[in-house]
Scaffold this motif. Sequence first.
Motif, PDB file in Angstrom:
ATOM      1  N   LEU A  26       1.103   3.414   5.969  1.00 13.02           N
ATOM      2  CA  LEU A  26       2.569   3.431   5.955  1.00 13.02           C
ATOM      3  C   LEU A  26       3.017   4.632   5.171  1.00 13.02           C
ATOM      4  N   ARG A  27       4.077   5.189   5.661  1.00 13.72           N
ATOM      5  CA  ARG A  27       4.765   6.425   4.815  1.00 13.72           C
ATOM      6  C   ARG A  27       5.317   5.474   3.598  1.00 13.72           C
ATOM      7  N   SER A  28       5.273   6.020   2.245  1.00 11.10           N
ATOM      8  CA  SER A  28       5.424   5.296   1.134  1.00 11.10           C
ATOM      9  C   SER A  28       6.903   4.791   0.908  1.00 11.10           C
ATOM     10  N   GLU A  29       7.830   5.684   1.471  1.00 11.23           N
ATOM     11  CA  GLU A  29       9.221   5.455   1.675  1.00 11.23           C
ATOM     12  C   GLU A  29       9.456   3.922   2.346  1.00 11.23           C
ATOM     13  N   VAL A  30       8.493   3.358   2.887  1.00 13.84           N
ATOM     14  CA  VAL A  30       9.022   2.364   3.898  1.00 13.84           C
ATOM     15  C   VAL A  30       8.869   1.114   2.993  1.00 13.84           C
TER      16      VAL A  30
END
Lengths: 85, 153
Positions: free
Chosen positions: A43-47
């Motif tokens: 996952l992109r960490s912002e998600v």
Amino acid sequence: MLVLARKVNEKILIGDKIEITVVAVSGENVRLGIKAPPDVKILRSEVYEEVRKQNLEAASAAKLGDEEVALKLKQMLNSKVKKKE
Amino acid sequence: MAETKENKQTRVIVFPRGLPGFEEEKEFFFREEEGTPFAHLEAAQNEEIGFVLLRPQLFLPDYLRQVNLNPEEIELLEIKEGDEPDVWAIMTLSLSDLSKSTVNLRAPLLINFRASKGLQLILSEEGYPARQPLFAEPVLPAETGSPKEGAVG
């Protein structure tokens, strides 16, 4: 934190099963290719942060929204659904 | 509210990881509103924490038709052969303008009722929005795209 310098098309291996390739670099953007087993979550960490914020917002709106508001929304949704049928 | 929890339709569902933002809350009361696509989820230890849930398939018949769970998620939900987890989405009510309310398609709730276990799954596919307006036509990712392709962007 381990910091490695890599050029385009160079790879990093993590364990036996995860391979990360630098696909392209353009200005501030780095494109990465990731090979990993399907059970590895990527996952992109912002998600995660986005989902967290969304949950907090949803919970506070659900708390403030009284029964009447909820009922009204349901009526709006039900009529939308019926239109589709 | 106490009497509604005694309602036979209320189930206690354990979310072993909690929910993002509410990691400490593991136990929730789940109550489906019969005859509607809605349900309520309320933290068992804190009735101030609650969510309104929606069955997303009502709008998106193909949404999560097959869910790809990894072994860890299968274990967490205690999924055995024949178990089909229920899919729900959290609604965010917009109180100033209800028509701006949204539903979180990026992170659906999966509930395995047989084992009373739940999980908020964060989909790795790009394209499912965390704030899908309820009253707009959803834009879906391509049907056949593999998750790997979705992650490129």
